[in-house]
Design an enzyme around this catalytic site. Sequence first.
Site, PDB file in Angstrom:
ATOM      1  N   LYS A  81      46.259   6.138-105.980  1.00 12.44           N
ATOM      2  CA  LYS A  81      47.656   5.691-105.811  1.00 12.44           C
ATOM      3  C   LYS A  81      48.243   5.218-107.136  1.00 12.44           C
ATOM      4  O   LYS A  81      49.423   5.426-107.407  1.00 12.44           O
ATOM      5  CB  LYS A  81      47.723   4.538-104.783  1.00 12.44           C
ATOM      6  CG  LYS A  81      47.239   4.950-103.410  1.00 12.44           C
ATOM      7  CD  LYS A  81      47.176   3.759-102.471  1.00 12.44           C
ATOM      8  CE  LYS A  81      46.104   2.746-102.847  1.00 12.44           C
ATOM      9  NZ  LYS A  81      44.723   3.243-102.768  1.00 12.44           N
ATOM     10  N   GLY A 140      42.681  -2.143-106.793  1.00 11.40           N
ATOM     11  CA  GLY A 140      42.389  -1.822-108.183  1.00 11.40           C
ATOM     12  C   GLY A 140      42.991  -0.456-108.444  1.00 11.40           C
ATOM     13  O   GLY A 140      42.478   0.547-107.954  1.00 11.40           O
ATOM     14  N   HIS A 141      44.118  -0.430-109.125  1.00  9.83           N
ATOM     15  CA  HIS A 141      44.838   0.826-109.347  1.00  9.83           C
ATOM     16  C   HIS A 141      44.705   1.241-110.804  1.00  9.83           C
ATOM     17  O   HIS A 141      45.079   0.477-111.701  1.00  9.83           O
ATOM     18  CB  HIS A 141      46.312   0.669-108.960  1.00  9.83           C
ATOM     19  CG  HIS A 141      46.515   0.466-107.486  1.00  9.83           C
ATOM     20  ND1 HIS A 141      47.750   0.413-106.901  1.00  9.83           N
ATOM     21  CD2 HIS A 141      45.622   0.343-106.482  1.00  9.83           C
ATOM     22  CE1 HIS A 141      47.606   0.248-105.590  1.00  9.83           C
ATOM     23  NE2 HIS A 141      46.323   0.196-105.312  1.00  9.83           N
ATOM     24  N   GLN A 190      45.380  -0.171-100.873  1.00  3.28           N
ATOM     25  CA  GLN A 190      44.373   0.223 -99.877  1.00  3.28           C
ATOM     26  C   GLN A 190      44.689   1.611 -99.297  1.00  3.28           C
ATOM     27  O   GLN A 190      45.295   2.408 -99.994  1.00  3.28           O
ATOM     28  CB  GLN A 190      44.258  -0.835 -98.759  1.00  3.28           C
ATOM     29  CG  GLN A 190      43.620  -2.148 -99.211  1.00  3.28           C
ATOM     30  CD  GLN A 190      44.541  -3.059 -99.985  1.00  3.28           C
ATOM     31  OE1 GLN A 190      45.628  -3.360 -99.533  1.00  3.28           O
ATOM     32  NE2 GLN A 190      44.124  -3.505-101.147  1.00  3.28           N
TER      33      GLN A 190
HETATM   34  P1  GDP Z   1      43.796   3.684-106.349  1.00  3.03           P
HETATM   35  O1  GDP Z   1      43.211   2.386-105.921  1.00  3.03           O
HETATM   36  O2  GDP Z   1      44.246   4.501-105.190  1.00  3.03           O
HETATM   37  O3  GDP Z   1      44.878   3.531-107.376  1.00  3.03           O
HETATM   38  O4  GDP Z   1      42.618   4.503-107.039  1.00  3.03           O
HETATM   39  P2  GDP Z   1      41.548   3.924-108.087  1.00  3.03           P
HETATM   40  O5  GDP Z   1      42.219   3.752-109.392  1.00  3.03           O
HETATM   41  O6  GDP Z   1      40.843   2.757-107.520  1.00  3.03           O
HETATM   42  O7  GDP Z   1      40.490   5.092-108.111  1.00  3.03           O
HETATM   43  C1  GDP Z   1      40.815   6.383-108.509  1.00  3.03           C
HETATM   44  C2  GDP Z   1      39.926   6.755-109.687  1.00  3.03           C
HETATM   45  O8  GDP Z   1      39.976   8.142-109.908  1.00  3.03           O
HETATM   46  C3  GDP Z   1      40.369   6.124-110.990  1.00  3.03           C
HETATM   47  O9  GDP Z   1      39.243   5.892-111.797  1.00  3.03           O
HETATM   48  C4  GDP Z   1      41.241   7.201-111.612  1.00  3.03           C
HETATM   49  O10 GDP Z   1      41.345   7.123-113.029  1.00  3.03           O
HETATM   50  C5  GDP Z   1      40.509   8.429-111.200  1.00  3.03           C
HETATM   51  N1  GDP Z   1      41.320   9.634-111.004  1.00  3.03           N
HETATM   52  C6  GDP Z   1      42.564   9.727-110.460  1.00  3.03           C
HETATM   53  N2  GDP Z   1      42.912  11.021-110.329  1.00  3.03           N
HETATM   54  C7  GDP Z   1      41.867  11.744-110.785  1.00  3.03           C
HETATM   55  C8  GDP Z   1      41.595  13.140-110.864  1.00  3.03           C
HETATM   56  O11 GDP Z   1      42.385  13.982-110.479  1.00  3.03           O
HETATM   57  N3  GDP Z   1      40.388  13.509-111.374  1.00  3.03           N
HETATM   58  C9  GDP Z   1      39.469  12.613-111.793  1.00  3.03           C
HETATM   59  N4  GDP Z   1      38.323  13.075-112.267  1.00  3.03           N
HETATM   60  N5  GDP Z   1      39.683  11.286-111.718  1.00  3.03           N
HETATM   61  C10 GDP Z   1      40.861  10.864-111.219  1.00  3.03           C
HETATM   62  P1  IMO Z   2      42.983   0.067-103.527  1.00  4.60           P
HETATM   63  O1  IMO Z   2      44.423  -0.379-103.464  1.00  4.60           O
HETATM   64  C1  IMO Z   2      39.162   0.440-101.522  1.00  4.60           C
HETATM   65  C2  IMO Z   2      38.145  -2.698 -98.656  1.00  4.60           C
HETATM   66  C3  IMO Z   2      36.963  -3.566 -99.030  1.00  4.60           C
HETATM   67  C4  IMO Z   2      36.441  -3.903 -97.647  1.00  4.60           C
HETATM   68  C5  IMO Z   2      37.719  -4.063 -96.837  1.00  4.60           C
HETATM   69  C6  IMO Z   2      38.201  -5.496 -96.705  1.00  4.60           C
HETATM   70  O2  IMO Z   2      42.393  -0.006-104.879  1.00  4.60           O
HETATM   71  O3  IMO Z   2      42.823   1.393-102.865  1.00  4.60           O
HETATM   72  P2  IMO Z   2      39.431  -7.188 -98.347  1.00  4.60           P
HETATM   73  O4  IMO Z   2      38.996  -7.770 -99.648  1.00  4.60           O
HETATM   74  O5  IMO Z   2      40.712  -6.447 -98.416  1.00  4.60           O
HETATM   75  O6  IMO Z   2      39.429  -8.199 -97.239  1.00  4.60           O
HETATM   76  O7  IMO Z   2      38.261  -6.118 -97.983  1.00  4.60           O
HETATM   77  O8  IMO Z   2      38.699  -3.300 -97.495  1.00  4.60           O
HETATM   78  N1  IMO Z   2      39.198  -2.628 -99.678  1.00  4.60           N
HETATM   79  C7  IMO Z   2      39.398  -1.586-100.469  1.00  4.60           C
HETATM   80  N2  IMO Z   2      38.683  -0.447-100.619  1.00  4.60           N
HETATM   81  N3  IMO Z   2      40.284   0.245-102.231  1.00  4.60           N
HETATM   82  C8  IMO Z   2      41.022  -0.876-102.072  1.00  4.60           C
HETATM   83  O9  IMO Z   2      42.207  -1.047-102.677  1.00  4.60           O
HETATM   84  C9  IMO Z   2      40.557  -1.873-101.199  1.00  4.60           C
HETATM   85  N4  IMO Z   2      41.009  -3.091-100.837  1.00  4.60           N
HETATM   86  C10 IMO Z   2      40.178  -3.534 -99.902  1.00  4.60           C
HETATM   87  O10 IMO Z   2      36.020  -2.841 -99.796  1.00  4.60           O
HETATM   88  O11 IMO Z   2      35.745  -2.801 -97.117  1.00  4.60           O
HETATM   89 MG    MG Z   3      41.468   1.263-106.170  1.00  4.57          MG
END
Ligand code: GDP
Ligand code: IMO
Ligand code: MG
Length: 431
Positions: A17, A41-42, A224
């Site tokens: 996201k 964690g974005h 999430q």
């Molecule tokens: P979010 O929480 O939905 O914002 O996603 P996260 O940032 O937690 O996890 C997505 C992970 O995948 C991050 O480390 C990004 O840098 C990585 N990522 C996103 N798009 C791509 C992709 O198309 N390919 C690869 N290899 N990594 C990606």
């Molecule tokens: P983003 O925005 C993945 C999960 C936790 C746990 C459950 C409840 O980066 O996609 P909490 O701390 O919210 O009470 O935990 O939800 N969880 C996530 N898993 N990405 C997240 O955020 C999450 N935020 C919470 O691992 O299973």
């Molecule tokens: Mg994340």
Amino acid sequence: MSETLVVVGSQWGDEGKGKITDYFATRADMVVRYQGGNNAGHTVVFGGNKYSLQSIPSGIFNPKTVNVMGNGMVVNPVSVIAELEKLHDRGITDYQLFISTRAAMVMPWHSVLDGAYEAGLGNALIGTTKKGIGPAYSDKYSRIGLRMGDLLEPDYFRERLDAALAVKNRELEMLGLPTFDPQQVFDQYMELAKVLGPMITDTSRMVNDALNTPDKRVLFEGAQGMMLCIEHGTYPYVTSSSPSASSVPVGAGIAPKWVRNAIGVAKAYCTRVGSGPFPTELFDEIGDGIRERGHEYGTVTGRPRRIGWFDAVVGRYTAELGGLSHWAVMLLDVLSGLDTIKICVAYDLDGKQIQSPPSTIASLARCKPVYIEMPGWTEDITGIKEFDKLPENAKAYVRKLEEVTGVPVGMISVGPDREQTIIVDPELNNF
Ligand code: GDP
Ligand code: IMO
Ligand code: MG
């Protein structure tokens, strides 16, 4: 007419996201987070730099974009300041950030209680991020919570703090945990207010004003994913808010009429962190390979993510729930090199095939995936910019995802960088 777009996680979080929000934020006037807190964690990657955001919206890198932390969020002031300091250290100093007066405040006892509840659950633990998200939302709904706007009114803040701690300290004592001294908390939070005070305001007023201005582009950034929704996810293994597009009006303080387009962010496979049923989970070397190639370790907690095949039962469910107009299919590059790729198209529940997830967790835990198989591809696709240039089997896989979910793929991500993005439906360029 103003343009709006909701970016919403359509699996169990971490779908990408942050990347998609950043992609559109470069041309957005406003980016609004409407739920969740620093459990998110974005990740945003551009210009050779990688940033990780927790509660701050992913539009923060664009000086002209107004970033809003909406009333539906739970905001931890200590964590916001730490995040801002990290950004400052990386040279991100020119930004616009506002926090809703109405947003619930995460207090120091919330993370303590989060840990205590998890410990109390033993093997049934949820696997939370231990950021105090559940306890903060509980206090909000029990009406003993504090709000970010209280920081602007010291006398009122003190009253609310005393009232909250009268209850919370008793709970902490019963659990055998250290209690909090109201004066110490007051002094600490008045210091935090000096930093954050100028950013705290009536953000729903700001968002409505933007929406009522012709040609403004307003982006809503979900945290999430819908399978972690407190209402519609795999309860109790969920977060304590509702990430779906239906939460945008409540969490941003606007009318439902503004929510017109939602893009569902979904990995080309699935991941999940924490406990709870995960029908397509892989326990073999294929899953291990995907975890390594995709660097599937939590941004917030560093935990290894559980890996599974793409689940179209979940895809159809979240598409309906989120009113999705398009998919953003993420991390397609990670599937390169597999002989065969599976897609779950139905569940077998007690010998009967079902097309949508059962609404009780006990039944979901008994569901077995029904798979179709697609041939894989070996090419490195991380430099490809156009859909037509993808290997035939990768194209066929994407087209199959559309067919089995009933939602068109609007964009494909083939790497973490902002540039590693393929627009499939040019309509998305309208935002
Ligand atoms: P979010 O929480 O939905 O914002 O996603 P996260 O940032 O937690 O996890 C997505 C992970 O995948 C991050 O480390 C990004 O840098 C990585 N990522 C996103 N798009 C791509 C992709 O198309 N390919 C690869 N290899 N990594 C990606
Ligand atoms: P983003 O925005 C993945 C999960 C936790 C746990 C459950 C409840 O980066 O996609 P909490 O701390 O919210 O009470 O935990 O939800 N969880 C996530 N898993 N990405 C997240 O955020 C999450 N935020 C919470 O691992 O299973
Ligand atoms: Mg994340």
